[in-house]
Write an enzyme that holds these catalytic residues in place. Sequence first.
Site, PDB file in Angstrom:
ATOM      1  N   ASP A  28       2.034  -6.077 -20.253  1.00  0.00           N
ATOM      2  CA  ASP A  28       1.211  -5.493 -19.197  1.00  0.00           C
ATOM      3  C   ASP A  28      -0.123  -5.048 -19.790  1.00  0.00           C
ATOM      4  O   ASP A  28      -0.159  -4.209 -20.685  1.00  0.00           O
ATOM      5  CB  ASP A  28       1.971  -4.294 -18.602  1.00  0.00           C
ATOM      6  CG  ASP A  28       1.127  -3.504 -17.603  1.00  0.00           C
ATOM      7  OD1 ASP A  28       0.172  -4.088 -17.050  1.00  0.00           O
ATOM      8  OD2 ASP A  28       1.435  -2.320 -17.388  1.00  0.00           O
ATOM      9  N   ASN A  30      -2.776  -3.712 -17.988  1.00  0.00           N
ATOM     10  CA  ASN A  30      -3.564  -2.702 -17.263  1.00  0.00           C
ATOM     11  C   ASN A  30      -2.776  -1.467 -16.831  1.00  0.00           C
ATOM     12  O   ASN A  30      -3.234  -0.693 -15.995  1.00  0.00           O
ATOM     13  CB  ASN A  30      -4.240  -3.348 -16.044  1.00  0.00           C
ATOM     14  CG  ASN A  30      -3.209  -3.866 -15.048  1.00  0.00           C
ATOM     15  OD1 ASN A  30      -2.010  -3.875 -15.335  1.00  0.00           O
ATOM     16  ND2 ASN A  30      -3.665  -4.283 -13.880  1.00  0.00           N
ATOM     17  N   ASP A  32      -0.095  -0.965 -15.013  1.00  0.00           N
ATOM     18  CA  ASP A  32       0.593  -0.793 -13.727  1.00  0.00           C
ATOM     19  C   ASP A  32       2.096  -1.059 -13.855  1.00  0.00           C
ATOM     20  O   ASP A  32       2.821  -1.048 -12.850  1.00  0.00           O
ATOM     21  CB  ASP A  32      -0.031  -1.689 -12.639  1.00  0.00           C
ATOM     22  CG  ASP A  32       0.184  -3.169 -12.905  1.00  0.00           C
ATOM     23  OD1 ASP A  32       0.722  -3.523 -13.993  1.00  0.00           O
ATOM     24  OD2 ASP A  32      -0.178  -3.992 -12.047  1.00  0.00           O
ATOM     25  N   ASP A  36       1.303  -9.319 -16.988  1.00  0.00           N
ATOM     26  CA  ASP A  36       0.243 -10.060 -16.296  1.00  0.00           C
ATOM     27  C   ASP A  36      -0.395 -11.104 -17.210  1.00  0.00           C
ATOM     28  O   ASP A  36      -0.038 -11.205 -18.398  1.00  0.00           O
ATOM     29  CB  ASP A  36      -0.816  -9.083 -15.754  1.00  0.00           C
ATOM     30  CG  ASP A  36      -1.222  -8.066 -16.803  1.00  0.00           C
ATOM     31  OD1 ASP A  36      -1.584  -8.488 -17.922  1.00  0.00           O
ATOM     32  OD2 ASP A  36      -1.132  -6.845 -16.534  1.00  0.00           O
ATOM     33  N   ASP A 105       6.049 -23.680 -13.653  1.00  0.00           N
ATOM     34  CA  ASP A 105       7.262 -23.787 -12.852  1.00  0.00           C
ATOM     35  C   ASP A 105       6.904 -24.438 -11.519  1.00  0.00           C
ATOM     36  O   ASP A 105       5.919 -24.063 -10.881  1.00  0.00           O
ATOM     37  CB  ASP A 105       7.833 -22.383 -12.608  1.00  0.00           C
ATOM     38  CG  ASP A 105       9.330 -22.317 -12.822  1.00  0.00           C
ATOM     39  OD1 ASP A 105      10.050 -23.049 -12.121  1.00  0.00           O
ATOM     40  OD2 ASP A 105       9.767 -21.534 -13.683  1.00  0.00           O
ATOM     41  N   ASP A 206      12.299 -26.250 -10.680  1.00  0.00           N
ATOM     42  CA  ASP A 206      13.344 -25.339 -10.229  1.00  0.00           C
ATOM     43  C   ASP A 206      14.388 -26.054  -9.352  1.00  0.00           C
ATOM     44  O   ASP A 206      14.030 -26.736  -8.391  1.00  0.00           O
ATOM     45  CB  ASP A 206      12.656 -24.235  -9.409  1.00  0.00           C
ATOM     46  CG  ASP A 206      13.538 -23.042  -9.138  1.00  0.00           C
ATOM     47  OD1 ASP A 206      13.917 -22.374 -10.109  1.00  0.00           O
ATOM     48  OD2 ASP A 206      13.831 -22.771  -7.957  1.00  0.00           O
ATOM     49  N   ASP A 337      17.552 -16.337 -16.334  1.00  0.00           N
ATOM     50  CA  ASP A 337      18.737 -16.234 -15.473  1.00  0.00           C
ATOM     51  C   ASP A 337      20.010 -15.945 -16.272  1.00  0.00           C
ATOM     52  O   ASP A 337      21.084 -15.820 -15.683  1.00  0.00           O
ATOM     53  CB  ASP A 337      18.975 -17.555 -14.716  1.00  0.00           C
ATOM     54  CG  ASP A 337      17.855 -17.881 -13.734  1.00  0.00           C
ATOM     55  OD1 ASP A 337      17.245 -16.942 -13.187  1.00  0.00           O
ATOM     56  OD2 ASP A 337      17.594 -19.086 -13.526  1.00  0.00           O
TER      57      ASP A 337
HETATM   58  C1  GLC Z   1      16.383 -21.109 -10.269  1.00  0.00           C
HETATM   59  C2  GLC Z   1      15.612 -20.029 -10.982  1.00  0.00           C
HETATM   60  C3  GLC Z   1      16.109 -18.698 -10.516  1.00  0.00           C
HETATM   61  C4  GLC Z   1      15.861 -18.604  -9.028  1.00  0.00           C
HETATM   62  C5  GLC Z   1      16.470 -19.779  -8.278  1.00  0.00           C
HETATM   63  C6  GLC Z   1      15.886 -19.895  -6.904  1.00  0.00           C
HETATM   64  O1  GLC Z   1      17.716 -21.115 -10.616  1.00  0.00           O
HETATM   65  O2  GLC Z   1      15.693 -20.194 -12.360  1.00  0.00           O
HETATM   66  O3  GLC Z   1      15.502 -17.629 -11.194  1.00  0.00           O
HETATM   67  O4  GLC Z   1      16.404 -17.410  -8.532  1.00  0.00           O
HETATM   68  O5  GLC Z   1      16.214 -21.010  -8.900  1.00  0.00           O
HETATM   69  O6  GLC Z   1      14.547 -20.279  -6.965  1.00  0.00           O
HETATM   70 CA    CA Z   2      -0.210  -5.346 -15.130  1.00  0.00          CA
END
Ligand code: GLC
Ligand code: CA
Length: 562
Positions: A28, A30, A32, A36, A105, A206, A337
């Site tokens: 982080d 800044n 908060d 970031d 991603d 994903d 995850d």
């Molecule tokens: C994938 C991601 C996970 C997310 C899920 C839904 O498994 O790695 O973090 O919750 O997809 O997008």
């Molecule tokens: Ca921040």
Amino acid sequence: MEGKTLSINDEWWKKSVVYQIYPRSFMDSNGDGIGDIQGIIEKLDYLRLLGADVIWLSPVYDSPNDDNGYDIRNYQAIMKEFGTMADFDQMLTEVHNRGMKLVMDLVVNHTSDEHIWFVESKKSKDNPYRDYYFWRKGKEGQEPNNWGSVFGGSAWQYDETTDEYYLHLFSKKQPDLNWENPKLRKEVYNMMKFWLDKGIDGFRMDVINMISKNPELPDGDKRKGQLYGDGGRYFMNGPRIHEFLQEMNQEVLSKYPVMTVGEMPGAAPEDAVLYTDPERKEVNMIFTFEHMDLDSAPGDKWNLKPFELVELKENLAKWQTALHNKGWNSLYWNNHDQPRIVSRFGDDDPYRVESAKMLAACLHFMQGTPYIYQGEEIGMTNVKFTSLDDYRDIETINMYNERRALGYSHEEIMNSIYGKGRDNARTPMQWDSTDNAGFTTGTPWIKVNPRYKEINAKAALEDPSSIFYFYQKLIQLRKEMDIITKGGFELLLKDHSQLFVYERKLYDERLLVVCNFSGEEVVVEDEAVGTKLKNDHVLLGNYETVGTNVLRPYEVIVLKNS
Ligand code: GLC
Ligand code: CA
């Protein structure tokens, strides 16, 4: 970049090591309490020092954060908390200036319910965006089928406006996109080009093997005692998945020298061969879940089952062999995850350092592209918060409430969370021993792991025998030794319950990797392995001295026959 002729170097990802950043918990800048983009920029030299070639960034797109950015409201804007598009562009330049690459991603199985497509889609049955999602009438006043959502409850949400339900395999704020619709596919491809034209180096996709659903959406099988049916076989590796991936490749990916990795729950090695065979032009590699599911009962990740080394070896060996010369593996122990590997298959006390290094070597000498998740390189551990209030993950919180209602005790549920909860991976990165581990000067969005005084990057950098420098060495060896990327794989002592031993071979070169997955001393009795232990030359180990046939707790020795 577009139109550039691709050459053999386009397999650069085979010699690369990827480092995953979960931006919310990384750094982080800044105060908060939320990590970031400027925070990431501050730490790029740290990643360079580690030797990472590629950074995979979990989603940084505009999102209401129901699932920490995996619910995207606008694919072409940056999340306010993380910074601006100018910050993003600066980060990309700074990554490239250091000779590294950036992979983003790609979350296109679903959007946020606040995405403009869904806002429109909801309005009426004849809205031009209606068919971007799955809308169905109820069945006798009930949901259209019995599928459960990954995050608890039904996979269907009723919407009054048009008296229909929409499908959401994840939270109800993550409606599933309908890939049957060619207009939707085109929009996704254009969005991908927007990022590729900025010069990013690839995508982590994903739950990408869930984008093709059986159009009938049939009921799933129900296990005893479960409220919902498991529709997995109707939406994982579905009927048009290969066609969609090939189309995406042809329309977009083939025009850029990038890498792709598909997250694919429910994909077996036979599927992986199809997805990653270079001739088929789909993706470069996939993330399997098979080795991550070995410590749970089938179909229920929260129902913990003791980890058996023999099963892990059998599983990893199967993937190594099945994809050799046919496709390509990804190699991972951790991500955002999964619980922390050192607390899971290792021992986070008293053999934290030894077992973290052993696990690292065990994975990094296999064939494939290794992924390191932030904090893994310093041996970060799982966390045990006693109150549910300290947890943030929607999956964990929903599961807790659902199980309480079903009569499970608080202790029982907390045990599952300690073992498998995703927040184990999401506590802030531990940079130093100052307040909040140096992650923020404010109040972190999720509590720091109390072990940060002992486990942090600063301490690791000051100690030449740290886990960090062990990873650095592994990354370097991968660059120097072709046998790691090209050699064949053979599992030895496959029934041994404490030792994981394998051989890599390339022409007349041989590597032997011997890992002790237990906290006990283990005598290597087998002649074949024992002889090599005595005669071969030691390439790497995690204890200062090596050389006998007795492996110490969590010891790893890597031998070379020349
Ligand atoms: C994938 C991601 C996970 C997310 C899920 C839904 O498994 O790695 O973090 O919750 O997809 O997008
Ligand atoms: Ca921040």
